[in-house]
Design a protein around this motif. Structure first.
Motif, PDB file in Angstrom:
ATOM      1  N   ASP B 118       1.157  -1.121  -0.035  1.00  0.00           N
ATOM      2  CA  ASP B 118       0.132  -0.116  -0.419  1.00  0.00           C
ATOM      3  C   ASP B 118       0.614   1.713  -0.100  1.00  0.00           C
ATOM      4  O   ASP B 118       0.305   2.536  -1.068  1.00  0.00           O
ATOM      5  N   ARG B 122       0.998   3.919  -3.111  1.00  0.00           N
ATOM      6  CA  ARG B 122       0.140   5.068  -2.898  1.00  0.00           C
ATOM      7  C   ARG B 122       1.573   6.114  -3.665  1.00  0.00           C
ATOM      8  O   ARG B 122       1.621   7.739  -4.038  1.00  0.00           O
ATOM      9  N   ALA B 154      -8.139  -1.482   1.489  1.00  0.00           N
ATOM     10  CA  ALA B 154      -8.310   0.053   1.501  1.00  0.00           C
ATOM     11  C   ALA B 154      -7.179   0.698   0.454  1.00  0.00           C
ATOM     12  O   ALA B 154      -8.132   1.164   0.239  1.00  0.00           O
ATOM     13  N   SER B 158      -8.935   3.428  -2.382  1.00  0.00           N
ATOM     14  CA  SER B 158      -8.398   4.265  -2.697  1.00  0.00           C
ATOM     15  C   SER B 158      -8.108   5.629  -4.331  1.00  0.00           C
ATOM     16  O   SER B 158      -7.635   6.610  -4.700  1.00  0.00           O
ATOM     17  N   ALA B 160      -5.719   4.244  -6.126  1.00  0.00           N
ATOM     18  CA  ALA B 160      -4.153   4.840  -6.575  1.00  0.00           C
ATOM     19  C   ALA B 160      -3.188   4.487  -7.827  1.00  0.00           C
ATOM     20  O   ALA B 160      -2.577   4.890  -8.197  1.00  0.00           O
TER      21      ALA B 160
END
Lengths: 243, 458
Positions: B118, B122, B154, B158, B160
């Motif tokens: 993650d 990101r 998550a 997002s 991303a």
């Protein structure tokens, strides 16, 4: 004939729990003792008179929560009746936490079977992970013995005032990383954080469990355990407690 | 460097210095310069990645990251793309940063460790993110599988990554598709459709057998590998989504390779593919690579040719020749991967000579309990002789014994050099070496020292 029953094997078997059952099964077979292996899952009734040995393994939080509710609603009385009858119950990691009074995880408190006077809390701080060795003294066993294994738990378990630990930590964290206690034992009910799995690293304990489950006065006939003894020695060395 | 700020320029200079020092000190140090870079400029991955003219793509999975990335690289390089790629397998933030530091290219291609995915994604903001599978791996390192699944969820929500490429057959991964932001590009899904390679029962090492949405057990119409298969939830109705990139008519050819028909979106008729990599797990790697390459705009001809050009990496079903003995090296590092190797070996004729090397160093996972989740029972009836070695050799020997290998066929030799010599000397046919990760590195050094040359059983 040894009647073995695994509780929630599809939910509680994250840590190679199959190895524990396999040790019991094979070692009985090599001695000519028949083994019947059954399982009881969510929502199914547990008959306290139909089994000699019950096994509970470890699971992920989500699955463990499902089992906790099922124990509280469906199996609690049967578990108490089985323990009363002297049935051997071996519970490892998540299964151990389920046999206590409760397991508090964040804001939630999971109910337990209340078979062992222990409570578990998931604290902030690292998981307790690593090789572990403990010293145990069991009835019908030949003096103090060592168990070696691997632990990996976020929960910290504390014994009630009258509860006996399964053993004394020689190396590793044990129940909470502070007390020097590992596991809990009340008669034939054993809870422990030791996996790895436990019985393949400690074949003698598999034999002890079978002896107790069958209510035998004498130990089981010996087997050629050269490989098993070497594996036990290897796990002890890994924990820093060589024989 | 002109468009980088002063802090990043300083960090880049320091990191290059660290790389020089690290090489002089005789250490491989593939991630050390990256670590220095991130220490000085925590934002360096984002800044350096933003300068790649065609953006980047990221790959994560429990099993198959390195092989899948190699397949994608073979496809894209065929089309002339110059890649910035962490080939050395340094797949945490430091390794990605180090590749960005060294690399000159149009497009970034990064395999990323599943636990650190993650944060890296990101920063990278990739055009496409391939998630291949989430299987039980070194639990002592990462805690429990659900925690990673939650972090991936998550990340998916997002946005991303502009587009996700997901394995439809892995319920944990496929479920991420519904979380993709509505304003992004729709996910591309891949999967197997061939009941001929389905297993009769769910393998023991399966994990996500309960619905991510409602917790009820999944019902499977077909099991392919671990918890991968055709599943549905009878409680809430969640089911395996229809894949866009599909493998059909799969024929597994022992440890030599696999053949299948590949269907791509908007391409008429399936493409016949011959992989020089064995096992259903490599068919999945190829599907993931084909789907990611599609998302990046590769042509069907490049996809087919690239997949067929890939050869085994060292230790991943590689075949080498020692004087007087052929050796196949099959890395085993977790139950799902081990099961595929064991299943592949069971397809080979005859009784096998095996060298099983179990180490418990940090890169292997300190906890060796996973060997009891691997279906060693598949291999046991085919074992002529097995030499067990490594730091936990006797525990591997006990696993073999309880899987059904007679004790007289089991040899324990903890020292890997002696074990290799003993196994090679007493073997009757090819020797199948099954090492954990660090054991594979030790074996590589030993095989080179003993004059191993590339060979083939074919």
């Amino acid at each position: 004939m040894l009647r073995v029953c695994a509780l929630y094997p599809d939910l509680l078997s994250i840590y190679a729990d199959r190895g524990n059952l396999l040790l019991i099964e094979r070692r009985c077979a090599w001695r000519g003792i028949g083994v019947e292996l059954r399982s009881v899952g969510l929502g199914q009734r547990l008959d306290p008179d139909e089994h000699d040995l019950l096994y509970l393994g470890g699971g992920q939080d989500r699955d463990q929560a499902l089992c906790a509710r099922d124990i509280a609603e469906v199996k609690r009385d049967a578990l108490h009746a089985a323990a009363e009858r002297g049935v051997v119950i071996l519970a490892v990691c998540g299964g151990y936490q389920l046999l206590g009074h409760s397991y508090r995880l964040g804001g939630e408190s999971l109910p337990g079977a209340g078979l062992l006077d222990v409570t578990t809390v998931r604290e902030e701080g690292p998981r307790l992970i690593g090789n572990v060795a403990i010293e145990v003294e069991l009835p019908q066993a030949d003096g103090p013995r060592v168990l070696a294994g691997f632990e990996n738990h976020g929960g910290r378990t504390v014994l009630g005032p009258d509860e006996e630990p399964l053993g004394r930590v020689l190396r590793g964290h044990g129940n909470d990383g502070r007390s020097g206690h590992e596991g809990a034992r009340r008669g034939n009910v054993i809870g422990t954080y030791m996996h790895g799995p436990l019985l393949p690293k400690n074949a003698w304990l598999a034999d002890w469990l079978v002896q107790r489950a069958l209510g035998l006065d004498e130990p089981l006939a010996p087997l050629d355990d050269a490989l098993e003894d070497a594996a036990h020695a290897c796990a002890r060395r890994a924990a820093g407690v060589p024989a | 460097m002109s468009r980088l700020g002063p802090r990043t320029r300083l960090a880049v200079a320091a990191a290059r210095g660290a790389a020089v020092l690290s090489r002089r000190a005789g250490r491989g140090g593939t991630s050390l310069p990256g670590k220095v870079l991130l220490r000085i400029d925590p934002d360096a991955v984002r800044r350096l990645a933003a300068r790649l003219p065609r953006g980047s793509a990221a790959i994560s999975a429990t099993n198959g990251k390195t092989t899948t990335a190699a397949m994608v690289a073979a496809i894209l390089e065929r089309g002339g793309t110059r890649l910035v790629h962490n080939r050395a397998g340094a797949n945490m933030a430091g390794g990605v940063a180090a590749s960005l530091l060294d690399g000159r290219g149009d497009l970034g291609l990064f395999e990323v460790d599943e636990m650190w995915l993650d944060g890296v994604v990101r920063d990278l903001r990739p055009r496409a993110l391939l998630l291949g599978n989430l299987l039980r791996d070194q639990l002592d390192r990462y805690g429990e599988l659900d925690a990673i699944a939650d972090r991936w969820a998550a990340l998916a929500a997002s946005g991303a990554a502009r587009r996700m490429v997901l394995n439809a057959d892995d319920p944990t991964v496929a479920d991420l598709a519904r979380l993709a932001p509505a304003d992004g590009e729709p996910p591309i899904l891949f999967g197997v459709e061939d009941d001929g390679v389905a297993l009769a029962v769910l393998q023991h090492a399966s994990d996500a057998t309960h619905c991510r949405r409602c917790g009820a057990p999944y019902a499977y119409e077909a099991h392919y590998l671990g918890h991968l298969g055709r599943y549905r939830c009878e409680s809430c109705g969640a089911r395996r989504p229809e894949p866009h990139v599909v493998a059909r008519d799969i024929r597994l050819d022992g440890i030599r390779g696999a053949n299948f028909q590949l269907t791509l979106p908007d391409v008429a008729g399936p493409l016949p593919i011959r992989l020089e990599l064995p096992g259903l797990y490599n068919v999945y790697n190829a599907l993931g690579a084909a789907a990611l390459a599609t998302a990046l705009g590769a042509s069907p001809a490049d996809i087919a040719a690239g997949l067929q050009a890939v050869r085994p990496a060292f230790g991943r079903a590689e075949r080498v020749r020692l004087p007087g003995r052929d050796v196949a090296i099959l890395l085993v590092k977790n139950p799902a991967g081990a099961n595929e190797v064991l299943r592949t070996l069971a397809l080979e004729d005859g009784e096998h000579d095996v060298l099983a090397v179990l180490n418990d160093r940090i890169a292997d996972g300190r906890d060796v309990s996973w060997i009891w989740d691997a279906d060693v029972e598949l291999l046991a009836p085919h074992v002529r002789r097995v030499v067990c070695s490594g730091t936990r050799a006797p525990e591997m020997a006990v696993r073999m014994k309880y899987a059904g290998v007679p004790s007289e066929r089991i040899v324990v030799e903890e020292r890997i050099d002696r074990a290799l010599d003993d196994a090679a000397e007493h073997a009757d046919g090819p020797l199948y070496a099954l090492p954990t990760y660090t054991a594979m590195l030790e074996l590589r050094a030993l095989l080179v020292a003993r004059g191993a040359a590339e060979g083939s059983f074919a």
